[in-house]
Design an enzyme around this catalytic site. Sequence first.
Site, short mmCIF file in Angstrom:
data_model
loop_
_atom_site.label_atom_id
_atom_site.label_comp_id
_atom_site.label_asym_id
_atom_site.label_seq_id
_atom_site.Cartn_x
_atom_site.Cartn_y
_atom_site.Cartn_z
N ASP A 167 0.78 -1.25 0.00
CA ASP A 167 0.00 0.00 0.00
C ASP A 167 0.81 1.30 0.00
O ASP A 167 1.80 1.42 0.74
CB ASP A 167 -0.86 0.10 1.26
CG ASP A 167 -1.60 -1.16 1.61
OD1 ASP A 167 -1.51 -2.12 0.86
OD2 ASP A 167 -2.24 -1.17 2.66
N GLU A 215 -10.59 -2.14 4.51
CA GLU A 215 -9.22 -1.67 4.74
C GLU A 215 -9.05 -0.28 4.15
O GLU A 215 -9.83 0.16 3.29
CB GLU A 215 -8.21 -2.63 4.08
CG GLU A 215 -8.29 -4.05 4.63
CD GLU A 215 -7.20 -5.00 4.10
OE1 GLU A 215 -6.68 -5.77 4.89
OE2 GLU A 215 -6.90 -4.96 2.89
#
Length: 521
Positions: A56, A238
């Site tokens: 990420d 998320e």
Amino acid sequence: MLKIFTSTTFFSFLMCFISCKEKEAKVEVKKSITNYCMEEYRPQFHFTPEEKWMNDPNGLVYHDGVYHLFYQYYPGDIVWGPMHWGHAISKDMVRWEHKPIALFPDENGFIFSGSAVVDINNTSGFGSDEAPALVAIFTYHNMEGEQAGRSDFQTQGIAYSLDNGDSWIKYEGNPVIGNDGIKDFRDPKVFWNEKENIWTMLLVAGDHLQIWDSPNLKEWEQVSEFGKDNGAHGGVWECPDMFKLKVAGTDEEKWVLLISINPGAPNGGSGTQYFIGDFDGKTFTTEQTESKWVDYGRDNYAGVTYNNVPSGDRIFIGWMSNWDYARDTPTKKWRSAMTIPRKLSLEKNDGSYELINYPLHQVDGLVKNKVAGKDFVLHPHSEKKLLIEHGNQSELIFKTADPNFSLTMANIQGDSLFVRLNKADKSALMNRSKAGKTGFSEKFALGNQQMPMPNLPDGEIEIRILLDKSSIELFVNKGQYVMTNQVFPKSDFTELVFKNNTERAIGVMDFTENLVERIWE
Ligand code: FRU
């Protein structure tokens, strides 16, 4: 005389020696630059770590002339491991400079995803009014806790930097938010809440979002929650994000909430959904009943946006992979890339809000060899072959008023990547199952990836495709509908075949295939 001769000779010898050495050094440097980031499948104009594992994007923030890109990083291997925050900076979000690792795991755990803010009012006391601190807010993941079967192993921590991200000090009062037993409790996104004059944190808690407030980034209080009964719930929530955008062509402002979900994306595995609604400073509400997705390809996950951008633009970067196979893709030195940075905007089409994502205008500066576009006609039931001269480092761009045909990108090895636009059916599809290496994971190829295009307008629209060694990004109508995918062809694509299966002639206008400059020199 002898003395003079000797010293002159010695001097010229010395000069030659120095200049020869310099030449040698230049050759050395040039050699290493030429080979730099040229490995098989290495993207040439997308961000990748120099080596090892990345996932990420984290801590996207602008401060003092630079855009920071932190990212989930494991320096020990090309698969996921104990998470650090890697770091890079850029003046334009297109060309990046690699920086040393910013945050290392500590006694509280690995450093999972999160965000960063500039504490302009020095609410934390970490900096001063003249030199505000950059504050990172992240999740601690305590591996021993997880392995012991506990459910309170994710907590939230903060760290600050007084030298614009070069060095970091962890707050001694960490964690700043503990855990009452929520297994998936992570990915804090913090922003300054102008309505309440307070910091707001978005935090995901398994199947929903929590909203927390703080006056100083150290003491936090939960104020609301959202989403147990909203949107897609095929997997855990998320990497949340939330921001306000003006609806194009109106004065209306709406809040956009991004939630990544894994698994449960429309074409399998990881994906990012969005909600359009309102935020009263404490609570997010929406009337949206259907699930909406930022990107219908399989490789745009955990994307979030920049804090503090001077122009006020909302800029998004996603991780160009999918947990279904992220650990298995066939690269050797590093793993994963980020999407091209994209500007987000909001439109209301046919009564429905749509989040638009389209490459930043800075990407245009990388596009070279612009030549006058070609116009041509795709005759009924016929094919048209064109060369892709710049291989997989190119932009393919054209316009059409009748997007009802297929495009196949092919190479001499027999690999082919298939895209179909079907306005009549209000959909598009992409299929990478014959586009090169797929056997590294049975979850990679699958079949057709479908993308609904419910509100594609009538009239001429733009189709733009970015090919970068091992990725394709398809932007239909300037980012109204988008698909991002990894592909691993055995060599670059050299041919583009348009196929018209309809009874009518279809016009293609301004077709160009442009080289996109590499960002690594
Ligand atoms: C999303 C994610 C986050 C987590 C991080 C761990 O891809 O699972 O929820 O913080 O990756 O690396």
